[in-house]
Every structure is written in structure tokens, then in C-alpha cells.
Motif scaffolding. Structure first.
Motif, PDB file in Angstrom:
ATOM      1  N   VAL A 150       0.812  -1.366   0.177  1.00  0.00           N
ATOM      2  CA  VAL A 150       0.162   0.137  -0.137  1.00  0.00           C
ATOM      3  C   VAL A 150       0.715   1.278   0.455  1.00  0.00           C
ATOM      4  O   VAL A 150       1.542   1.052   1.042  1.00  0.00           O
ATOM      5  N   GLY A 171      -0.147   6.882   1.720  1.00  0.00           N
ATOM      6  CA  GLY A 171      -1.584   7.845   0.992  1.00  0.00           C
ATOM      7  C   GLY A 171      -2.680   7.601   0.131  1.00  0.00           C
ATOM      8  O   GLY A 171      -3.358   7.955  -0.429  1.00  0.00           O
ATOM      9  N   SER A 172      -2.448   6.298  -0.371  1.00  0.00           N
ATOM     10  CA  SER A 172      -3.809   5.171  -1.192  1.00  0.00           C
ATOM     11  C   SER A 172      -4.700   4.554   0.311  1.00  0.00           C
ATOM     12  O   SER A 172      -3.852   4.116   1.208  1.00  0.00           O
ATOM     13  N   ARG A 173      -4.878   3.579  -0.532  1.00  0.00           N
ATOM     14  CA  ARG A 173      -5.679   2.532   0.268  1.00  0.00           C
ATOM     15  C   ARG A 173      -5.643   1.431  -0.715  1.00  0.00           C
ATOM     16  O   ARG A 173      -5.812   1.368  -2.506  1.00  0.00           O
ATOM     17  N   LEU A 177      -8.041  -3.038  -1.569  1.00  0.00           N
ATOM     18  CA  LEU A 177      -8.939  -3.264  -1.054  1.00  0.00           C
ATOM     19  C   LEU A 177      -8.760  -5.150  -1.105  1.00  0.00           C
ATOM     20  O   LEU A 177      -8.600  -5.570  -1.942  1.00  0.00           O
ATOM     21  N   GLY A 235      -0.140   1.290   9.321  1.00  0.00           N
ATOM     22  CA  GLY A 235      -1.823   1.698   8.486  1.00  0.00           C
ATOM     23  C   GLY A 235      -2.851   1.689   8.947  1.00  0.00           C
ATOM     24  O   GLY A 235      -2.858   1.525  10.558  1.00  0.00           O
ATOM     25  N   ASN A 241      -9.421  -1.735   8.073  1.00  0.00           N
ATOM     26  CA  ASN A 241     -10.990  -1.403   7.969  1.00  0.00           C
ATOM     27  C   ASN A 241     -11.158  -0.481   9.609  1.00  0.00           C
ATOM     28  O   ASN A 241     -11.976  -0.438  10.781  1.00  0.00           O
ATOM     29  N   VAL A 269      -9.703  -3.289   3.918  1.00  0.00           N
ATOM     30  CA  VAL A 269      -9.273  -2.087   3.112  1.00  0.00           C
ATOM     31  C   VAL A 269      -8.751  -1.537   4.368  1.00  0.00           C
ATOM     32  O   VAL A 269      -8.268  -1.594   5.271  1.00  0.00           O
ATOM     33  N   LEU A 270      -7.064  -1.362   3.731  1.00  0.00           N
ATOM     34  CA  LEU A 270      -5.874  -1.295   4.081  1.00  0.00           C
ATOM     35  C   LEU A 270      -5.602   0.217   3.683  1.00  0.00           C
ATOM     36  O   LEU A 270      -5.670   0.072   2.189  1.00  0.00           O
ATOM     37  N   THR A 271      -5.104   1.232   4.781  1.00  0.00           N
ATOM     38  CA  THR A 271      -4.659   1.783   4.386  1.00  0.00           C
ATOM     39  C   THR A 271      -4.062   2.602   5.226  1.00  0.00           C
ATOM     40  O   THR A 271      -3.303   1.716   5.729  1.00  0.00           O
ATOM     41  N   SER A 272      -2.573   3.426   4.261  1.00  0.00           N
ATOM     42  CA  SER A 272      -1.734   3.784   4.743  1.00  0.00           C
ATOM     43  C   SER A 272      -1.465   5.088   4.392  1.00  0.00           C
ATOM     44  O   SER A 272      -1.280   5.896   3.117  1.00  0.00           O
ATOM     45  N   ASP A 273      -1.057   6.165   5.527  1.00  0.00           N
ATOM     46  CA  ASP A 273       0.152   7.692   5.342  1.00  0.00           C
ATOM     47  C   ASP A 273       1.309   6.999   5.437  1.00  0.00           C
ATOM     48  O   ASP A 273       1.860   8.359   4.197  1.00  0.00           O
TER      49      ASP A 273
END
Length: 86
Positions: free
Chosen positions: A11, A14-16, A18, A35, A38, A55-59
Motif C-alpha cells: 500500500v 497516502g493510498s488504500r 482492497l 496503517g 477496516n 480495506v487497507l490504508t496507510s499514510d
């Protein structure tokens, strides 16, 4: 065999991403970065599991090892009957 799966998911910062459910339990392990999955915070060496979509997100960016555990016919039959009952 029995739909055993191993994959790496990167990831970008700044993105995500699925990761869709697959009919069996999936286990994730954060190899690098941090990150959330969910909405729950993750850091390096965190682990998570479940049957739902992730749902994986990370700055700052993160790399996750994903393991899809074997799917057995008994489990598939139970899931199909539960879906049909809904």
C-alpha cells in the motif's frame, strides 16, 4: 490445494487497497510500515484475520503478507447454506 493462497500487498503512502473476501479465513501480517485495516490501527509486526473484505490504508506506506487459509468443502457448504437462508 484447497485454495491456499500467499501474497504480498504493498500500500503506497497516502493510498488504500482492497483485499476481497475469499470464502475462507485470511491472515495478514504487516512486514513493513504502518496503517489501518477496516479502520483499526496497524504497525510493523501487527497481525489481523477474518473472512470479510479488508480495506487497507496507510499514510506512510506499508507491506502486508496475506495468507488465505485452506477452504474445505464442509466450510463451503455451510457458507452456501447461510447465504441461501439470508
Amino acid at each position: 490445494e484447497r485454495s491456499l493462497q500467499f501474497s504480498m500487498l504493498k500500500v503506497e503512502a497516502g493510498s488504500r487497497g482492497l483485499q476481497l473476501s475469499r470464502g475462507g479465513i485470511q491472515i495478514g501480517f504487516v512486514v513493513q510500515g504502518s496503517g489501518a485495516v477496516n479502520g483499526e490501527a496497524l504497525r510493523k509486526h501487527s497481525a489481523f484475520s477474518g473472512r470479510e473484505d479488508f480495506v487497507l490504508t496507510s499514510d506512510e506506506g506499508m507491506e502486508v503478507l496475506l495468507v488465505g487459509l485452506p477452504v474445505f468443502a464442509e466450510q463451503q457448504a455451510k457458507q452456501e447454506s447461510l447465504v441461501a437462508a439470508e
